[in-house]
Design a protein around this motif. Structure first.
Motif, PDB file in Angstrom:
ATOM      1  N   GLN A   3     -17.295 -35.805 -24.934  1.00 20.94           N
ATOM      2  CA  GLN A   3     -17.238 -36.283 -23.556  1.00 20.94           C
ATOM      3  C   GLN A   3     -18.605 -36.796 -23.110  1.00 20.94           C
ATOM      4  N   LEU A   4     -18.610 -37.992 -22.491  1.00 21.15           N
ATOM      5  CA  LEU A   4     -19.855 -38.536 -21.955  1.00 21.15           C
ATOM      6  C   LEU A   4     -20.215 -37.842 -20.649  1.00 21.15           C
ATOM      7  N   LEU A   5     -21.519 -37.753 -20.392  1.00 23.22           N
ATOM      8  CA  LEU A   5     -22.007 -37.146 -19.161  1.00 23.22           C
ATOM      9  C   LEU A   5     -22.328 -38.272 -18.181  1.00 23.22           C
ATOM     10  N   ASP A   6     -21.405 -38.521 -17.281  1.00 19.68           N
ATOM     11  CA  ASP A   6     -21.578 -39.609 -16.323  1.00 19.68           C
ATOM     12  C   ASP A   6     -22.254 -39.103 -15.057  1.00 19.68           C
ATOM     13  N   SER A   7     -23.214 -39.870 -14.567  1.00 17.18           N
ATOM     14  CA  SER A   7     -23.913 -39.534 -13.331  1.00 17.18           C
ATOM     15  C   SER A   7     -23.719 -40.658 -12.333  1.00 17.18           C
ATOM     16  N   GLU A   8     -23.473 -40.287 -11.077  1.00 18.87           N
ATOM     17  CA  GLU A   8     -23.336 -41.288 -10.023  1.00 18.87           C
ATOM     18  C   GLU A   8     -24.634 -42.081  -9.857  1.00 18.87           C
ATOM     19  N   ALA A   9     -25.742 -41.489 -10.266  1.00 20.19           N
ATOM     20  CA  ALA A   9     -27.039 -42.158 -10.149  1.00 20.19           C
ATOM     21  C   ALA A   9     -27.216 -43.245 -11.203  1.00 20.19           C
ATOM     22  N   GLY A  10     -26.341 -43.271 -12.222  1.00 21.69           N
ATOM     23  CA  GLY A  10     -26.450 -44.254 -13.291  1.00 21.69           C
ATOM     24  C   GLY A  10     -27.222 -43.726 -14.483  1.00 21.69           C
ATOM     25  N   ARG A  11     -27.802 -44.630 -15.259  1.00 25.90           N
ATOM     26  CA  ARG A  11     -28.513 -44.251 -16.473  1.00 25.90           C
ATOM     27  C   ARG A  11     -29.939 -44.782 -16.482  1.00 25.90           C
ATOM     28  N   VAL A  12     -30.780 -44.078 -17.222  1.00 27.06           N
ATOM     29  CA  VAL A  12     -32.112 -44.594 -17.527  1.00 27.06           C
ATOM     30  C   VAL A  12     -31.926 -45.773 -18.483  1.00 27.06           C
ATOM     31  N   SER A  13     -32.718 -46.822 -18.322  1.00 25.38           N
ATOM     32  CA  SER A  13     -32.550 -48.001 -19.174  1.00 25.38           C
ATOM     33  C   SER A  13     -32.832 -47.684 -20.630  1.00 25.38           C
ATOM     34  N   ALA A  14     -32.236 -48.476 -21.523  1.00 23.13           N
ATOM     35  CA  ALA A  14     -32.436 -48.292 -22.956  1.00 23.13           C
ATOM     36  C   ALA A  14     -33.888 -48.524 -23.339  1.00 23.13           C
ATOM     37  N   ALA A  15     -34.536 -49.500 -22.692  1.00 22.17           N
ATOM     38  CA  ALA A  15     -35.942 -49.802 -23.007  1.00 22.17           C
ATOM     39  C   ALA A  15     -36.848 -48.630 -22.656  1.00 22.17           C
ATOM     40  N   THR A  16     -36.634 -48.034 -21.473  1.00 28.28           N
ATOM     41  CA  THR A  16     -37.433 -46.870 -21.064  1.00 28.28           C
ATOM     42  C   THR A  16     -37.162 -45.688 -21.988  1.00 28.28           C
ATOM     43  N   SER A  17     -35.910 -45.507 -22.369  1.00 26.89           N
ATOM     44  CA  SER A  17     -35.553 -44.403 -23.275  1.00 26.89           C
ATOM     45  C   SER A  17     -36.290 -44.546 -24.599  1.00 26.89           C
ATOM     46  N   ARG A  18     -36.315 -45.755 -25.158  1.00 28.68           N
ATOM     47  CA  ARG A  18     -37.017 -45.984 -26.431  1.00 28.68           C
ATOM     48  C   ARG A  18     -38.513 -45.710 -26.291  1.00 28.68           C
ATOM     49  N   THR A  19     -39.074 -46.141 -25.162  1.00 29.09           N
ATOM     50  CA  THR A  19     -40.506 -45.918 -24.932  1.00 29.09           C
ATOM     51  C   THR A  19     -40.845 -44.433 -24.912  1.00 29.09           C
ATOM     52  N   LEU A  20     -40.051 -43.643 -24.179  1.00 27.62           N
ATOM     53  CA  LEU A  20     -40.319 -42.203 -24.072  1.00 27.62           C
ATOM     54  C   LEU A  20     -40.120 -41.493 -25.412  1.00 27.62           C
ATOM     55  N   VAL A  21     -39.120 -41.925 -26.180  1.00 27.27           N
ATOM     56  CA  VAL A  21     -38.896 -41.352 -27.507  1.00 27.27           C
ATOM     57  C   VAL A  21     -40.118 -41.601 -28.392  1.00 27.27           C
ATOM     58  N   ASN A  22     -40.700 -42.793 -28.283  1.00 24.19           N
ATOM     59  CA  ASN A  22     -41.907 -43.102 -29.060  1.00 24.19           C
ATOM     60  C   ASN A  22     -43.118 -42.322 -28.555  1.00 24.19           C
ATOM     61  N   TRP A  23     -43.217 -42.161 -27.243  1.00 25.71           N
ATOM     62  CA  TRP A  23     -44.328 -41.383 -26.684  1.00 25.71           C
ATOM     63  C   TRP A  23     -44.302 -39.939 -27.184  1.00 25.71           C
ATOM     64  N   MET A  24     -43.086 -39.409 -27.381  1.00 25.99           N
ATOM     65  CA  MET A  24     -42.956 -38.040 -27.891  1.00 25.99           C
ATOM     66  C   MET A  24     -43.575 -37.910 -29.286  1.00 25.99           C
ATOM     67  N   ARG A  25     -43.552 -38.994 -30.057  1.00 22.18           N
ATOM     68  CA  ARG A  25     -44.197 -38.967 -31.375  1.00 22.18           C
ATOM     69  C   ARG A  25     -45.705 -38.780 -31.221  1.00 22.18           C
ATOM     70  N   GLU A  26     -46.278 -39.470 -30.229  1.00 26.57           N
ATOM     71  CA  GLU A  26     -47.723 -39.397 -30.010  1.00 26.57           C
ATOM     72  C   GLU A  26     -48.161 -38.006 -29.544  1.00 26.57           C
ATOM     73  N   VAL A  27     -47.267 -37.284 -28.879  1.00 24.27           N
ATOM     74  CA  VAL A  27     -47.586 -35.909 -28.475  1.00 24.27           C
ATOM     75  C   VAL A  27     -47.933 -35.076 -29.713  1.00 24.27           C
ATOM     76  N   VAL A  28     -47.214 -35.324 -30.818  1.00 21.16           N
ATOM     77  CA  VAL A  28     -47.433 -34.567 -32.057  1.00 21.16           C
ATOM     78  C   VAL A  28     -48.598 -35.133 -32.860  1.00 21.16           C
ATOM     79  N   THR A  29     -48.719 -36.453 -32.899  1.00 20.05           N
ATOM     80  CA  THR A  29     -49.770 -37.053 -33.731  1.00 20.05           C
ATOM     81  C   THR A  29     -51.149 -37.010 -33.075  1.00 20.05           C
ATOM     82  N   GLU A  30     -51.189 -37.093 -31.726  1.00 20.82           N
ATOM     83  CA  GLU A  30     -52.489 -37.194 -31.052  1.00 20.82           C
ATOM     84  C   GLU A  30     -52.665 -36.255 -29.862  1.00 20.82           C
ATOM     85  N   GLY A  31     -51.579 -35.608 -29.427  1.00 18.75           N
ATOM     86  CA  GLY A  31     -51.641 -34.852 -28.184  1.00 18.75           C
ATOM     87  C   GLY A  31     -51.515 -33.352 -28.336  1.00 18.75           C
ATOM     88  N   THR A  32     -50.764 -32.742 -27.409  1.00 17.36           N
ATOM     89  CA  THR A  32     -50.695 -31.278 -27.310  1.00 17.36           C
ATOM     90  C   THR A  32     -49.775 -30.629 -28.343  1.00 17.36           C
TER      91      THR A  32
END
Length: 604
Positions: A497-526
């Motif tokens: 089942q999909l989780l639908d929100s009346e507020a809509g969705r975060v864009s695919a481009a922003t989602s990809r960016t944040l997923v990539n930023w999470m990589r940097e948390v491990v390679t360069e961050g906390t």
């Protein structure tokens, strides 16, 4: 001797006394007639069937199996209901309870002494199971012990197969829950079945967890019990001494097939205990469709002796708590989608904001950082500055889009049109308290770093990662995929089942960016402590300052996914109420869980 005649007043008094006695007698007889004959099948305003309930009560003298359905993992491995051999002693005439030599032999077979055995068996009022201690678990007997006990020929003893619903070493206890007696709830939920004699006020029903949410299916159609027949002198009746009473239905009890992996669940709980995690939770979800693979909570508890006043039985994976910097993911999503921050723009961190007493965790400051670098380094000053450009309504909208304010567990209609929430007592998240001013700048800055009133559950946190990995499309995580009859024919399915929100969705481009930023948390961050994990990992750390009474404590978080190149699992961990001086356990726990998943994947 002359007998003085009674006066008319005395005669009247005697008449009234006798009349009163007669009326009371008639009232008692009438009441008995009403209970035992006129309304035996519909007594009281609730229409309780006294005949059927009395039979149920008699049959419950010694229950061997509850008749409840099994709870299985995804590979159909049982998680409840281990069948063991146990010894039952029946209350019969002491003449038949053995001579001293037989009692000594029996005590030796049971690895006890005669004093303890006699204390147990003397003056029995009803059938009793030989247990580890008073009120403890039944002692599990071997095949050899069974043969030796049978060879003694003692008519008041019988070795039987008995269900141990909650065996020692059982996992996922908070998720599975427990059963117990609750007469008020039986009357309110199962009134019709009570009337028909299908259930008694003393019946054990689901009290928490899956045992509660799926009680309608799990409670089955009847128990397996054992009765013992004697004459008036408590002497066993030949050929009719011990008798098994069990429902005759090939379709029941049902099987509850979960999405859990028993092996992974066990190893995660062992790891939590090895790390001495006193209070916390871990959630593992499959990235593909959000199914829950494991859900562990600490402290643990005994399902046979539940202390409702304690929180040990609570599933902390479903309880909202302060998230700290993992909430910066929501702020970053809003900032990127709204385009309020230029990718090359820098924010200068000098360790303190200069107002509201707001500081960064790094007291000497990070210097100039972009939003991307601020996310990797978890800089509080960067996110305070970004929050100055967002409205409370915008932040709340993105919190809904990522599912951190809502109950996310599978909810839907069953085949019987009943609304079902698979996860018991799942809590919603929170952005602002009831009386907190939403437009106060100091409040908003604390909110931006996951402090103040912000609350999130570990399940919401891991599901947020799943949502980002799907380009903003969220799933409602299942923990039960189907219910089967005993014949393995499917009774009920719970579709993805999909989780639908009346507020809509975060864009695919922003989602990809944040997923990539999470990589940097491990390679360069906390999250650099994860560099030597079996898989390449990505994620976000968080530390929330909280107060417990007058003591300052912290919640340690880590959320993320792995492997980086082809994500299979999203994981969230929280260790609650830690002393600020204690070393971080969230990263070792996250790494350990991902290593378990990596080993499991290599073995399949």
């Amino acid at each position: 001797m002359r007998i003085k005649p009674l006066s008319s007043l005395e005669k009247r008094r005697i008449f009234l006394v006798l009349l009163t006695i007669l009326l009371l007698f008639i009232g008692i007889v009438g009441k008995l007639f009403w209970i035992q004959i006129a309304t035996t099948e519909s007594y009281s305003s609730r229409g309780v069937n006294l005949v059927k309930n009395s039979v149920v009560q008699r049959q419950r003298a010694l229950v061997l199996e509850s008749g409840r359905g099994e709870i299985l993992d995804r590979d159909l491995k049982p998680m409840t209901g281990k069948i063991i051999k146990a010894l039952v002693a029946f209350p019969i005439n002491s003449y038949y309870q053995g001579n001293p030599q037989q009692i000594n032999q029996l005590a030796s077979i049971l690895r006890t002494n005669t004093v303890q055995w006699l204390a147990f068996s003397r003056d029995l009022k009803e059938p009793q199971v030989w247990r580890t201690a008073e009120g403890g678990k039944p002692v599990m007997l071997s095949d050899q012990q069974e043969e030796q006990i049978n060879a003694l020929g003692l008519p008041f003893l019988k070795v039987v197969k008995m269900e141990d619903r909650y065996p020692s070493g059982m996992t996922a206890r908070q998720l599975i829950g427990f059963i117990g007696q609750n007469p008020d709830r039986v009357m309110s939920i199962y009134g019709a079945d009570l009337e028909k004699g299908k259930v008694a006020l003393t019946s054990k029903i689901g009290g928490a967890g899956l045992e509660k949410t799926f009680d309608l299916w799990l409670r089955g159609i009847g128990e397996t019990s054992i009765s013992y027949f004697t004459d008036a002198g408590k002497r066993p009746l030949a050929g009719l001494d011990a008798r098994m009473i069990a429902p005759d239905n090939t379709f029941y009890p049902v099987k509850l097939v979960t999405t859990l992996d028993l092996s992974v669940q066990q190893r995660i709980e062992n790891l939590m205990d090895k790390l001495n995690i006193r209070e916390g939770a871990a959630v593992v979800q499959e990235v593909a469709q959000g199914d829950i693979v494991a859900m562990a909570s600490r402290p643990n508890f005994d399902q046979t002796e539940v202390d409702l006043a304690s929180n040990n039985w609570s599933n902390y994976a479903l309880k909202a708590t302060a998230p700290g910097s993992i909430f910066k993911t929501v702020v970053a999503a809003a900032a990127l989608d709204k385009g309020i921050v230029d990718p090359k723009e820098t924010f200068n961190c000098e360790g303190a904001l200069g107002k509201y007493g707001f500081t960064c965790w790094r007291r000497d400051g990070h210097g100039p950082l972009t939003l991307e670098q601020g996310y990797a380094q978890s800089c509080n000053i960067v996110f305070a500055r970004v929050m100055q450009r967002l409205t409370p309504a915008e932040l709340e909208s993105y919190a809904h889009k990522l599912g951190v304010l809502d109950e996310v567990g599978w909810t839907g209609k069953t085949d019987s049109e009943q609304i079902l929430h698979q996860l018991d007592t799942e809590e919603q998240g929170q952005l602002f308290g009831a009386h907190t001013p939403h437009n106060d700048e100091g409040v908003l800055m604390q909110t931006a770093i996951g402090q103040r009133d912000v609350r999130m559950t570990p399940l919401q946190a891991s599901n947020m990662v799943v949502t980002l990995l799907h380009g903003g499309k969220g799933y409602s995580p299942r923990v039960v995929q189907e219910i089967r009859y005993q014949t393995d024919r499917v009774m009920e399915k719970f579709p993805i089942q999909l989780l639908d929100s009346e507020a809509g969705r975060v864009s695919a481009a922003t989602s990809r960016t944040l997923v990539n930023w999470m990589r940097e948390v491990v390679t360069e961050g906390t999250g650099q402590g994860l560099k030597d994990a079996k898989w390449k990992l990505a994620g976000k750390s968080g530390t929330a300052q909280i107060e417990t009474g007058k003591q300052e404590k912290v919640n340690q978080w880590f959320i993320g996914y792995g492997p980086v190149d082809s994500p299979k699992y999203a994981v969230s961990v929280v260790i609650k109420n830690m002393d600020p001086t204690e070393s971080n356990k969230s990263i070792p726990l996250f790494k350990g869980i991902m290593d378990i998943l990596a080993s499991d994947s290599d073995g399949r």
